[in-house]
Scaffold this motif. Structure first.
Motif, PDB file in Angstrom:
ATOM      1  N   ALA A 108       9.782   0.408   1.701  1.00 50.65           N
ATOM      2  CA  ALA A 108       8.798   0.826   0.695  1.00 50.65           C
ATOM      3  C   ALA A 108       8.862   2.338   0.520  1.00 50.65           C
ATOM      4  CB  ALA A 108       7.398   0.412   1.126  1.00 50.65           C
ATOM      5  N   ASP A 112       3.107   1.367  -1.352  1.00 52.54           N
ATOM      6  CA  ASP A 112       4.427   1.575  -1.876  1.00 52.54           C
ATOM      7  C   ASP A 112       4.313   2.212  -3.263  1.00 52.54           C
ATOM      8  OD1 ASP A 112       7.085   1.281  -2.753  1.00 52.54           O
ATOM      9  OD2 ASP A 112       6.902  -0.872  -2.993  1.00 52.54           O
ATOM     10  N   GLY A 167       6.668   2.311  -5.490  1.00 51.75           N
ATOM     11  CA  GLY A 167       7.547   1.782  -6.522  1.00 51.75           C
ATOM     12  C   GLY A 167       8.768   0.994  -6.095  1.00 51.75           C
ATOM     13  N   ASN A 188       8.814  -2.043  -4.596  1.00 49.19           N
ATOM     14  CA  ASN A 188       8.625  -3.488  -4.704  1.00 49.19           C
ATOM     15  C   ASN A 188       7.612  -3.822  -5.793  1.00 49.19           C
ATOM     16  OD1 ASN A 188      10.111  -4.237  -2.059  1.00 49.19           O
ATOM     17  ND2 ASN A 188       8.630  -2.666  -1.439  1.00 49.19           N
ATOM     18  N   ASP A 215       0.792  -2.519  -3.688  1.00 47.37           N
ATOM     19  CA  ASP A 215       2.086  -3.034  -4.134  1.00 47.37           C
ATOM     20  C   ASP A 215       2.774  -1.937  -4.934  1.00 47.37           C
ATOM     21  OD1 ASP A 215       1.954  -3.792  -7.294  1.00 47.37           O
ATOM     22  OD2 ASP A 215      -0.003  -3.926  -6.350  1.00 47.37           O
ATOM     23  N   GLY A 216       4.106  -2.049  -5.070  1.00 45.63           N
ATOM     24  CA  GLY A 216       4.868  -0.987  -5.717  1.00 45.63           C
ATOM     25  C   GLY A 216       4.626  -0.873  -7.209  1.00 45.63           C
ATOM     26  N   ASN A 245       3.115   2.655  -8.322  1.00 51.67           N
ATOM     27  CA  ASN A 245       3.936   3.478  -9.212  1.00 51.67           C
ATOM     28  C   ASN A 245       3.164   3.859 -10.469  1.00 51.67           C
ATOM     29  OD1 ASN A 245       6.135   3.615 -11.576  1.00 51.67           O
ATOM     30  ND2 ASN A 245       7.052   4.287  -9.665  1.00 51.67           N
TER      31      ASN A 245
END
Lengths: 339, 339
Positions: free
Chosen positions: A126, A142, A144, A146, A227-228, A232
């Protein structure tokens, strides 16, 4: 782990490759005393080094291919001898302490996973980013790598971020927050609600509960797990909003003729603040969970940003982030209470 | 739709209820010429109106219960006679043009869905927020009503946002962007990738492709479609980052003694800019897709924010957003090309 091993710097990745990357290497070597090897096309790099009279200071490792900035994950399979792949290989062989690349995030992540492999017990590597909060940064994981995440991954991202905060920022028992859309436990989507339960059920972490988008910059927690996809979007929204506020502000100042004097007085302070909030200054993102340290500098990085990324990579390698993650994974993997 | 019907203002919802809500109603009536009815506890509201000498100007509709700010969706079932439920009932009966509430978002959304029902063909009502871009705002949908979304919903949110941009901001053929983590079509999670295909396949919308977090404030598109989880995180991140930039900036200015003069000169301009970026000034979020217009003012709204929300609600009702959505749903529902 020897401190003397160099940083393997992907000289062909980034919007301003190779010239700004080479300039960054020169800065890292001369101003920060960090050993660096440049990975890329020898002819091009030799010429660029010559411009700095640095051909004898910085070695070049050959890689004739490169991933373009708009190439994604698949290109890393098609180009096993790309500059980022070769840089990863140097770390894998033990010839370099860490990798730095300003190449496309998707390409660096895919190549890193392919060449360095995930550490044992790590579900998914991650991306961690240190947000410029005071007194110490807040680590977002994370950011970005995943686009989809399971609840167990969000728990693991929290562990990765906590290790980063401990080793890179010296934060003892870092407070972890779960990024969602309300402070109550039941707020969020299904994945987040389940992750909340996992984080609360004796994860061994100092879980401080849910956090929301406006907590990215308040320093309320030391680590934010996400979560990515969401991470992000949040990271880029933050960067865009800060840039927007400064631009609007400059216009508001310049708009008023009588305010010019004041503006002149303040310009240096504003510049200083802007630098602190600038992604380049804090060195970039770190890909955690691989068998080797990989720092992803901002694609638009110029020399200063590349040099800062080399500093970050060297510090993380020296602090032993990779073995620390290995130990944590082994410990949490053994304990059913923890997983 | 008669213009003379009043706004039903939930006087009991919000951090500063009822006094700032009542002050906002007085402002809306006296300064904006908008008819308003206050919904809540008659005794409390009569006293608050008396403080403004406004007992004869603004009628009160009785609602003895209220949803607390920390109560979520379930409370709306338990309290059928809450101030927000009664306000929705006035719209449903045709006695009010629109609802304004500064109550908890979850409570307002749940009560609105329960009392006003979703419009025919609408999969899920969604929250639209107008971001302060120039020359016209960018509409973000969904900003938090639906923590999970299917690809078909993202397509429909785009339609809802486009109607809003057309009717509220006079944007012809608004450009729609899909919020994700890269500009290429294949960037994002599964739901977003499928939504990209739906938006591209003759949706009847002007689809401008993917947008990222930093595009929220660039004005690149007129409408941004997103699931409510990501949209809410992005919105709050944006608000937090702007607030952070201004706070840091004020500190940077005040830090320097010699800069004080300049600061004094600029203060009014900065205040003006800050006001434009302030969520209160642009009236709040709109719940689209119900059989009635519902504006959700920021929970921290004071009188000015409430008054701006009343203005927004009156404008949307007068523009006929509800019937326009009904027509679009009928048209897209009939056409297989569109769905």
């Amino acid at each position: 782990m020897s401190e003397s091993r160099p940083i393997a710097l992907d000289a062909m990745g980034g919007d301003h490759a190779p010239h700004e990357i080479v300039a960054g290497a020169v800065h890292a070597v001369r101003e920060r005393g960090l050993p660096v090897v440049l990975v890329g096309s020898p002819r091009v790099l030799y010429e660029a080094l010559a411009d700095h009279d640095a051909t004898k200071e910085i070695p070049i490792v050959r890689a004739e291919e490169a991933l373009a900035m708009d190439e994604g994950a698949l290109a890393s399979l098609r180009r096993p001898r790309s500059s980022i792949a070769v840089a990863c290989h140097l770390v894998r062989r033990g010839d370099a302490a860490a990798v730095v690349s300003a190449g496309s995030t998707a390409g660096v992540v895919a190549t890193g996973r392919l060449r360095l492999k995930g550490q044992q017990g790590v579900l998914r590597p991650a991306i961690a980013v240190a947000l410029p909060t005071l007194p110490s940064p807040t680590v977002l994981v994370d950011a970005g790598a995943n686009a989809e995440a399971k609840p167990e991954m969000l728990l693991q991202f929290a562990h990765l971020g906590a290790i980063y905060a401990e080793l890179a920022h010296g934060v003892h028992d870092p407070k972890v927050g779960l990024l969602t859309i309300g402070s109550e436990a039941e707020k969020g989507n299904k994945v987040v609600k389940r992750a909340h339960e996992l984080l609360q059920a004796g994860s061994g972490l100092h879980f401080a509960g849910n956090v929301e988008g406006h907590d990215l910059l308040t320093g309320k927690v030391d680590v934010i797990t996400s979560d990515g996809f969401t991470g992000n979007v949040a990271l880029k929204t933050m960067e865009g909003a800060v840039r927007y506020a400064f631009t609007e502000l400059r216009e508001a100042i310049e708009d008023s003729r009588i305010a010019r004097l004041g503006a002149a007085l303040q310009r240096s302070r504003i510049r200083e603040l802007r630098r602190r909030l600038d992604a380049e200054a804090y060195g970039g993102a770190v890909l955690l969970g691989l068998n080797g340290t990989v720092v992803i500098a901002h694609g638009a990085s110029k020399a200063q940003g590349i040099s800062a990324a080399c500093r970050l990579a060297a510090d993380l390698a020296a602090a032993g982030v990779v073995p620390a993650i290995g130990e944590r994974m082994a410990a949490t993997g053994r304990s059913h209470r923890l997983w």
